[in-house]
Motif scaffolding. Structure first.
Motif, PDB file in Angstrom:
ATOM      1  N   GLU A   6       5.821   9.253  11.740  1.00  0.00           N
ATOM      2  CA  GLU A   6       5.544   7.817  11.797  1.00  0.00           C
ATOM      3  C   GLU A   6       6.159   7.207  13.052  1.00  0.00           C
ATOM      4  O   GLU A   6       7.149   7.706  13.587  1.00  0.00           O
ATOM      5  N   SER A   7       5.575   6.102  13.472  1.00  0.00           N
ATOM      6  CA  SER A   7       6.127   5.310  14.568  1.00  0.00           C
ATOM      7  C   SER A   7       5.628   3.892  14.431  1.00  0.00           C
ATOM      8  O   SER A   7       4.731   3.605  13.620  1.00  0.00           O
ATOM      9  N   GLY A   8       6.219   3.002  15.233  1.00  0.00           N
ATOM     10  CA  GLY A   8       5.738   1.631  15.263  1.00  0.00           C
ATOM     11  C   GLY A   8       6.616   0.615  14.565  1.00  0.00           C
ATOM     12  O   GLY A   8       6.343  -0.590  14.631  1.00  0.00           O
ATOM     13  N   MET A  34      -4.375   9.624   2.010  1.00  0.00           N
ATOM     14  CA  MET A  34      -3.132   9.263   2.678  1.00  0.00           C
ATOM     15  C   MET A  34      -2.575   7.979   2.086  1.00  0.00           C
ATOM     16  O   MET A  34      -3.325   7.127   1.588  1.00  0.00           O
ATOM     17  N   GLY A  35      -1.253   7.847   2.180  1.00  0.00           N
ATOM     18  CA  GLY A  35      -0.633   6.644   1.647  1.00  0.00           C
ATOM     19  C   GLY A  35       0.547   6.199   2.476  1.00  0.00           C
ATOM     20  O   GLY A  35       1.102   6.970   3.267  1.00  0.00           O
ATOM     21  N   TRP A  36       0.881   4.936   2.315  1.00  0.00           N
ATOM     22  CA  TRP A  36       2.107   4.369   2.867  1.00  0.00           C
ATOM     23  C   TRP A  36       2.960   3.888   1.699  1.00  0.00           C
ATOM     24  O   TRP A  36       2.467   3.224   0.784  1.00  0.00           O
ATOM     25  N   PHE A  37       4.229   4.229   1.767  1.00  0.00           N
ATOM     26  CA  PHE A  37       5.211   3.771   0.800  1.00  0.00           C
ATOM     27  C   PHE A  37       6.359   3.126   1.573  1.00  0.00           C
ATOM     28  O   PHE A  37       6.466   3.309   2.785  1.00  0.00           O
ATOM     29  N   ARG A  38       7.206   2.394   0.864  1.00  0.00           N
ATOM     30  CA  ARG A  38       8.374   1.806   1.521  1.00  0.00           C
ATOM     31  C   ARG A  38       9.560   1.819   0.573  1.00  0.00           C
ATOM     32  O   ARG A  38       9.405   1.816  -0.652  1.00  0.00           O
ATOM     33  N   GLN A  39      10.740   1.836   1.186  1.00  0.00           N
ATOM     34  CA  GLN A  39      11.968   1.836   0.406  1.00  0.00           C
ATOM     35  C   GLN A  39      12.978   0.905   1.045  1.00  0.00           C
ATOM     36  O   GLN A  39      13.396   1.114   2.186  1.00  0.00           O
ATOM     37  N   ALA A  40      13.336  -0.120   0.302  1.00  0.00           N
ATOM     38  CA  ALA A  40      14.353  -1.065   0.740  1.00  0.00           C
ATOM     39  C   ALA A  40      15.715  -0.589   0.251  1.00  0.00           C
ATOM     40  O   ALA A  40      15.803   0.165  -0.715  1.00  0.00           O
ATOM     41  N   ALA A  92      12.105  -2.709   5.077  1.00  0.00           N
ATOM     42  CA  ALA A  92      12.249  -1.428   4.389  1.00  0.00           C
ATOM     43  C   ALA A  92      12.020  -0.301   5.393  1.00  0.00           C
ATOM     44  O   ALA A  92      11.570  -0.545   6.519  1.00  0.00           O
ATOM     45  N   VAL A  93      12.321   0.904   4.943  1.00  0.00           N
ATOM     46  CA  VAL A  93      11.863   2.089   5.668  1.00  0.00           C
ATOM     47  C   VAL A  93      10.471   2.422   5.129  1.00  0.00           C
ATOM     48  O   VAL A  93      10.280   2.519   3.913  1.00  0.00           O
ATOM     49  N   TYR A  94       9.525   2.576   6.033  1.00  0.00           N
ATOM     50  CA  TYR A  94       8.140   2.843   5.662  1.00  0.00           C
ATOM     51  C   TYR A  94       7.840   4.327   5.883  1.00  0.00           C
ATOM     52  O   TYR A  94       8.106   4.871   6.959  1.00  0.00           O
ATOM     53  N   TYR A  95       7.262   4.929   4.855  1.00  0.00           N
ATOM     54  CA  TYR A  95       6.946   6.353   4.871  1.00  0.00           C
ATOM     55  C   TYR A  95       5.446   6.581   4.770  1.00  0.00           C
ATOM     56  O   TYR A  95       4.767   5.955   3.948  1.00  0.00           O
ATOM     57  N   CYS A  96       4.966   7.502   5.568  1.00  0.00           N
ATOM     58  CA  CYS A  96       3.600   7.977   5.479  1.00  0.00           C
ATOM     59  C   CYS A  96       3.595   9.218   4.591  1.00  0.00           C
ATOM     60  O   CYS A  96       4.531  10.021   4.628  1.00  0.00           O
ATOM     61  N   GLY A 117       9.952   8.605   8.057  1.00  0.00           N
ATOM     62  CA  GLY A 117      10.106   7.169   7.869  1.00  0.00           C
ATOM     63  C   GLY A 117      10.346   6.423   9.164  1.00  0.00           C
ATOM     64  O   GLY A 117      10.870   6.971  10.137  1.00  0.00           O
ATOM     65  N   THR A 118       9.963   5.159   9.158  1.00  0.00           N
ATOM     66  CA  THR A 118      10.212   4.267  10.292  1.00  0.00           C
ATOM     67  C   THR A 118      10.699   2.922   9.749  1.00  0.00           C
ATOM     68  O   THR A 118      10.154   2.404   8.777  1.00  0.00           O
ATOM     69  N   GLN A 119      11.739   2.388  10.367  1.00  0.00           N
ATOM     70  CA  GLN A 119      12.377   1.175   9.871  1.00  0.00           C
ATOM     71  C   GLN A 119      11.615  -0.066  10.316  1.00  0.00           C
ATOM     72  O   GLN A 119      11.291  -0.217  11.502  1.00  0.00           O
ATOM     73  N   VAL A 120      11.350  -0.936   9.368  1.00  0.00           N
ATOM     74  CA  VAL A 120      10.782  -2.256   9.648  1.00  0.00           C
ATOM     75  C   VAL A 120      11.779  -3.300   9.149  1.00  0.00           C
ATOM     76  O   VAL A 120      12.163  -3.276   7.975  1.00  0.00           O
ATOM     77  N   THR A 121      12.183  -4.179  10.041  1.00  0.00           N
ATOM     78  CA  THR A 121      13.117  -5.237   9.689  1.00  0.00           C
ATOM     79  C   THR A 121      12.499  -6.573  10.069  1.00  0.00           C
ATOM     80  O   THR A 121      12.113  -6.767  11.222  1.00  0.00           O
ATOM     81  N   VAL A 122      12.407  -7.472   9.101  1.00  0.00           N
ATOM     82  CA  VAL A 122      11.814  -8.783   9.319  1.00  0.00           C
ATOM     83  C   VAL A 122      12.895  -9.834   9.108  1.00  0.00           C
ATOM     84  O   VAL A 122      13.435  -9.968   8.005  1.00  0.00           O
TER      85      VAL A 122
END
Length: 124
Positions: A6-8, A34-40, A92-96, A117-122
């Motif tokens: 993952e990236s982005g 395929m799926g995307w999941f996330r974990q906070a 969260a960290v987003y996982y493919c 995983g790739t970290q997304v912070t808002v």
């Protein structure tokens, strides 16, 4: 065996957009749903979006429907997730993930292969 990268991810402000990418290598990408999941932090990994192997069927979690869009290009072995109108609760960290099945599916145990995983912070 399927390897996923993952990236982005990144740090953005509320209301901004991000596009996550997941590049697959190994076994035939076009055969996998395929799926995307996330974990906070402190929470379980949760379903976000899924797409069938042909791209003709997608399912979204209620919390992201209308804001996130999952897509794929089998010729590029890539799945994307366009995330618009981001909120702090999207942090969260987003996982493919790649499933053993070809159809879109929302349940985590049905996914066999996972990226790092790739970290997304808002920020608000």
């Amino acid at each position: 065996q399927v390897q996923l990268v993952e990236s982005g991810g990144g740090l953005v402000q509320a209301g901004d957009s991000l596009r996550l990418s997941c590049v697959a290598s190994g076994r035939a990408f076009s055969g996998h749903g395929m799926g995307w999941f996330r974990q906070a932090p402190g929470k379980e990994r949760e379903f976000v979006a899924t797409i069938s192997n042909t791209g003709d069927n997608t399912i979204y979690a209620r919390s992201v429907k209308g804001r996130f869009t999952i897509s794929r290009d089998n010729a590029k072995n890539t799945v994307w997730m366009q995330m618009n109108s981001l909120k702090p609760e999207d942090t969260a960290v987003y996982y493919c993930a790649a499933g053993a099945q070809s159809w879109a599916i929302t349940t985590r145990p049905d996914y066999t292969y996972w990226g790092q995983g790739t970290q997304v912070t808002v920020s608000s």
